[in-house]
Design an enzyme around this catalytic site. Structure first.
Site, PDB file in Angstrom:
ATOM      1  N   GLY A  93     125.068  89.438  81.445  1.00  0.00           N
ATOM      2  CA  GLY A  93     124.454  88.373  81.752  1.00  0.00           C
ATOM      3  C   GLY A  93     124.216  87.499  80.387  1.00  0.00           C
ATOM      4  O   GLY A  93     123.963  86.383  80.275  1.00  0.00           O
ATOM      5  N   VAL A  94     124.514  88.413  79.038  1.00  0.00           N
ATOM      6  CA  VAL A  94     124.293  88.037  77.870  1.00  0.00           C
ATOM      7  C   VAL A  94     125.454  87.172  77.324  1.00  0.00           C
ATOM      8  O   VAL A  94     126.653  87.695  77.687  1.00  0.00           O
ATOM      9  CB  VAL A  94     123.961  89.098  76.867  1.00  0.00           C
ATOM     10  N   PRO A 115     128.909  85.287  71.341  1.00  0.00           N
ATOM     11  CA  PRO A 115     129.755  84.299  70.637  1.00  0.00           C
ATOM     12  C   PRO A 115     130.932  84.527  70.444  1.00  0.00           C
ATOM     13  O   PRO A 115     131.405  85.869  69.849  1.00  0.00           O
ATOM     14  CB  PRO A 115     128.659  84.163  69.247  1.00  0.00           C
ATOM     15  N   GLY A 137     132.599  86.176  65.603  1.00  0.00           N
ATOM     16  CA  GLY A 137     131.900  86.917  64.978  1.00  0.00           C
ATOM     17  C   GLY A 137     132.145  87.540  63.548  1.00  0.00           C
ATOM     18  O   GLY A 137     133.283  87.175  63.051  1.00  0.00           O
ATOM     19  N   GLY A 158     132.661  90.305  60.759  1.00  0.00           N
ATOM     20  CA  GLY A 158     132.754  91.785  60.724  1.00  0.00           C
ATOM     21  C   GLY A 158     132.485  92.383  59.265  1.00  0.00           C
ATOM     22  O   GLY A 158     132.374  91.745  58.350  1.00  0.00           O
ATOM     23  N   TYR A 172     129.503 102.583  58.946  1.00  0.00           N
ATOM     24  CA  TYR A 172     129.824 101.660  57.982  1.00  0.00           C
ATOM     25  C   TYR A 172     128.687 101.722  56.726  1.00  0.00           C
ATOM     26  O   TYR A 172     129.042 101.264  55.504  1.00  0.00           O
ATOM     27  CB  TYR A 172     129.807 100.083  58.295  1.00  0.00           C
ATOM     28  N   HIS A 225     131.419 104.236  69.238  1.00  0.00           N
ATOM     29  CA  HIS A 225     132.348 103.718  68.231  1.00  0.00           C
ATOM     30  C   HIS A 225     133.862 104.338  68.519  1.00  0.00           C
ATOM     31  O   HIS A 225     134.688 103.856  68.550  1.00  0.00           O
ATOM     32  CB  HIS A 225     132.025 104.245  66.852  1.00  0.00           C
TER      33      HIS A 225
HETATM   34  P1  NAP Z   1     140.121  91.689  59.351  1.00  0.00           P
HETATM   35  O1  NAP Z   1     138.788  91.171  59.427  1.00  0.00           O
HETATM   36  O2  NAP Z   1     141.082  91.781  60.588  1.00  0.00           O
HETATM   37  O3  NAP Z   1     140.673  91.561  57.714  1.00  0.00           O
HETATM   38  C1  NAP Z   1     139.982  91.750  56.736  1.00  0.00           C
HETATM   39  C2  NAP Z   1     140.835  91.801  55.642  1.00  0.00           C
HETATM   40  O4  NAP Z   1     141.705  90.386  55.631  1.00  0.00           O
HETATM   41  C3  NAP Z   1     140.154  91.951  54.206  1.00  0.00           C
HETATM   42  O5  NAP Z   1     140.798  92.749  53.364  1.00  0.00           O
HETATM   43  C4  NAP Z   1     139.911  90.531  53.754  1.00  0.00           C
HETATM   44  O6  NAP Z   1     139.946  90.503  52.307  1.00  0.00           O
HETATM   45  C5  NAP Z   1     141.136  89.719  54.372  1.00  0.00           C
HETATM   46  N1  NAP Z   1     140.805  88.399  54.801  1.00  0.00           N
HETATM   47  C6  NAP Z   1     139.916  88.112  55.252  1.00  0.00           C
HETATM   48  N2  NAP Z   1     139.604  86.507  55.700  1.00  0.00           N
HETATM   49  C7  NAP Z   1     140.895  86.369  54.943  1.00  0.00           C
HETATM   50  C8  NAP Z   1     141.706  84.892  54.831  1.00  0.00           C
HETATM   51  N3  NAP Z   1     141.011  83.738  55.348  1.00  0.00           N
HETATM   52  N4  NAP Z   1     142.775  85.051  54.341  1.00  0.00           N
HETATM   53  C9  NAP Z   1     143.520  86.024  53.755  1.00  0.00           C
HETATM   54  N5  NAP Z   1     142.933  87.268  53.925  1.00  0.00           N
HETATM   55  C10 NAP Z   1     141.786  87.353  54.456  1.00  0.00           C
HETATM   56  O7  NAP Z   1     139.714  93.291  59.294  1.00  0.00           O
HETATM   57  P2  NAP Z   1     138.851  94.480  59.696  1.00  0.00           P
HETATM   58  O8  NAP Z   1     137.619  94.650  58.744  1.00  0.00           O
HETATM   59  O9  NAP Z   1     139.667  95.800  59.883  1.00  0.00           O
HETATM   60  O10 NAP Z   1     138.320  94.027  61.263  1.00  0.00           O
HETATM   61  C11 NAP Z   1     137.282  93.103  61.385  1.00  0.00           C
HETATM   62  C12 NAP Z   1     135.813  93.787  61.835  1.00  0.00           C
HETATM   63  O11 NAP Z   1     136.217  94.411  63.059  1.00  0.00           O
HETATM   64  C13 NAP Z   1     135.419  94.835  60.958  1.00  0.00           C
HETATM   65  O12 NAP Z   1     134.730  94.281  59.575  1.00  0.00           O
HETATM   66  C14 NAP Z   1     134.333  95.511  61.773  1.00  0.00           C
HETATM   67  O13 NAP Z   1     133.207  94.916  61.999  1.00  0.00           O
HETATM   68  C15 NAP Z   1     135.278  95.541  63.187  1.00  0.00           C
HETATM   69  N6  NAP Z   1     136.189  96.702  63.087  1.00  0.00           N
HETATM   70  C16 NAP Z   1     135.995  97.801  64.258  1.00  0.00           C
HETATM   71  C17 NAP Z   1     136.769  98.883  64.363  1.00  0.00           C
HETATM   72  C18 NAP Z   1     136.376  99.879  65.405  1.00  0.00           C
HETATM   73  O14 NAP Z   1     137.099 100.991  65.341  1.00  0.00           O
HETATM   74  N7  NAP Z   1     135.558  99.626  66.395  1.00  0.00           N
HETATM   75  C19 NAP Z   1     137.663  99.132  63.376  1.00  0.00           C
HETATM   76  C20 NAP Z   1     137.927  98.128  62.454  1.00  0.00           C
HETATM   77  C21 NAP Z   1     137.308  97.007  62.564  1.00  0.00           C
HETATM   78  P3  NAP Z   1     138.448  90.130  51.628  1.00  0.00           P
HETATM   79  O15 NAP Z   1     137.273  90.850  52.107  1.00  0.00           O
HETATM   80  O16 NAP Z   1     138.910  90.359  50.130  1.00  0.00           O
HETATM   81  O17 NAP Z   1     138.382  88.559  51.939  1.00  0.00           O
END
Ligand code: NAP
Length: 304
Positions: free
Chosen positions: A12-13, A16, A19, A21, A51, A117
Site C-alpha cells: 500500500g506504500v 517514487p 530514486g 542511488g 555501501y 541485498h
Molecule cells: P548508475 O546509476 O546506473 O550509473 C552511475 C554511473 O554513471 C556513475 O559512474 C556516474 O558517474 C555515471 N553517470 C550518472 N549520471 C550520468 C549522466 N547523466 N551522464 C553520464 N554519466 C552519468 O549505476 P549504479 O550506481 O550501478 O546503480 C544505481 C544505484 O542502484 C546504485 O547507486 C545503488 O543505489 C543501486 N544498486 C543496487 C545494486 C544491488 O545489488 N541491489 C547493485 C548496483 C546498484 P558520476 O557519479 O561521476 O556522475
C-alpha cells in the site's frame, strides 16, 4: 514532474519512480550528494549497509529536508541487509539487529523499504526473510523486499509459507532485460526496481577500481559513434542517460540513477518529458544480452 510519479507496492506504500542511488558514494561525500538530490526534487533515496555510507546519507536526509522544506514522510528511504557477517550468514535475530543498526546510522525510526541485498544460501535466505517479515510487522520497515533474487529463490519463500516480497531490486537496462523474471514478478505483484540503468553508457563507473574487465569491454562499445543509444537519444532530444532512464520508467520500473555531479543529478531527474515510440521499444527488446554488469564477472541473479 518526475517527483510526482509513483507506483504502489502491494503493502500500500507509494514508491517514487525516480530514486537517487548511492552505491560508490563515500560516506563523507554522501551528505552533500543526498542533500543536493532532495533539493533537486528527488523523493526516494537508495542506500545499503554494504555501501558504508548510511551515516552520510542520514545527514544528507536531515539537511535536505530542511533545505527543501519537506518532512521525513515525504521521502522514501531504502536500505538493505548485507546477508553475512565475518564470513558467516546472519540469523533471524542478527537480521533484525542489522536493521536497528542501519536505522541508527541513518537517524530514522523506520525505513520505507528494507531489502535482502543478495541471495547467498537457501537456509539463510529463509531465516533472514523471517527477520524482514518481523521488521515489517513491528513497523520498522513500511515495505520489505529482496534484491538479486530469481523466481526460484522467491518460490522457496512461498513454499516455506512466508509472505511475498513487495519488491525485487535487480539490474535492468536494455542490455539486461530479464523478461522471464520481470513477467514472474508482475504476475506475483512484486515490483521490479531497476538498478544500474546507466550501465550501457561509456561514462558508467569510470573512476579507478569501480569497474570490471567485462564492463570496460562493454564501455568501449558505448563509446562507438554508432552506439544505438546515441542515435536514440538524439532522436528524442535528450541525453543518453535520460534516454536509458526514460526506458526504465516507460516499463514501469522505479529507477535509481547515481551521480555526485550536480549537473547530472539534475539531468537524471528530468526524464519524464518524452515517450519512446513502440517501434523503438520493440527494437530495444532485441538488444538484450542477458546477464548484467554491476556485480562484475558474477551474475548475482542466477548465482545460487
Ligand atoms: P548508475 O546509476 O546506473 O550509473 C552511475 C554511473 O554513471 C556513475 O559512474 C556516474 O558517474 C555515471 N553517470 C550518472 N549520471 C550520468 C549522466 N547523466 N551522464 C553520464 N554519466 C552519468 O549505476 P549504479 O550506481 O550501478 O546503480 C544505481 C544505484 O542502484 C546504485 O547507486 C545503488 O543505489 C543501486 N544498486 C543496487 C545494486 C544491488 O545489488 N541491489 C547493485 C548496483 C546498484 P558520476 O557519479 O561521476 O556522475
Amino acid at each position: 514532474m518526475a517527483a510526482m510519479l509513483t507506483r504502489e507496492l502491494t503493502s500500500g506504500v507509494q514508491i517514487p519512480l525516480v530514486g537517487f542511488g548511492t552505491y560508490l558514494i563515500p560516506d563523507d561525500e554522501a551528505a552533500a550528494a543526498v542533500e543536493n538530490a532532495l533539493v533537486t526534487g528527488y523523493r526516494h533515496i537508495d542506500t545499503a549497509e554494504f555501501y558504508n555510507n548510511e551515516r552520510g546519507v542520514g545527514e544528507g536526509l536531515r539537511r535536505g529536508l530542511q533545505q527543501a522544506g519537506i518532512e521525513r514522510g515525504d521521502v522514501f528511504v531504502t536500505t538493505k541487509l548485507w546477508p553475512q557477517t565475518h564470513d558467516r550468514n546472519k540469523s533471524t535475530q542478527e537480521t533484525v539487529r542489522s536493521l536497528d543498526e542501519s536505522l541508527n546510522r541513518l537517524g530514522v525510526d523506520q525505513v520505507d523499504l528494507y531489502l535482502i541485498h543478495a541471495t547467498f544460501g537457501r537456509e539463510q535466505r529463509l531465516q533472514q526473510w523471517q527477520g524482514l517479515a518481523d521488521a515489517y510487522n513491528s513497523g520498522k520497515a513500511r515495505a520489505i523486499g529482496v534484491s538479486n533474487f530469481n523466481a526460484s529463490h522467491i518460490d522457496e519463500l512461498i513454499a516455506a509459507g512466508l509472505p511475498l516480497p513487495h519488491a525485487n531490486q535487480i539490474e535492468l537496462h536494455p542490455w539486461s532485460q530479464k523478461p522471464g523474471l520481470v513477467a514472474y514478478l508482475n504476475q506475483k505483484g512484486i515490483t521490479p526496481i531497476a538498478y544500474s540503468s546507466l550501465a550501457p553508457l561509456s561514462t558508467w563507473r569510470t573512476a579507478p577500481g569501480h569497474a570490471s574487465g567485462k564492463t570496460r569491454q562493454m564501455r568501449a562499445e558505448g563509446e562507438q559513434a554508432d552506439s544505438p543509444f546515441k542515435r536514440l537519444a538524439e532522436k528524442y532530444g535528450v541525453s543518453e542517460a535520460q534516454f536509458l532512464l526514460g526506458w526504465g520508467l516507460q516499463n514501469g520500473y522505479p529507477v535509481l540513477p547515481k551521480s555526485t555531479k550536480p549537473e547530472r543529478i539534475r539531468q537524471n531527474f528530468d526524464i519524464d518529458s518524452f515517450q519512446i515510440d513502440s517501434a523503438d521499444m520493440e527494437y530495444i527488446r532485441g538488444l538484450d544480452r542477458g546477464a548484467g554488469l554491476a556485480w562484475g564477472e558474477v551474475d548475482p541473479v542466477t548465482h545460487d
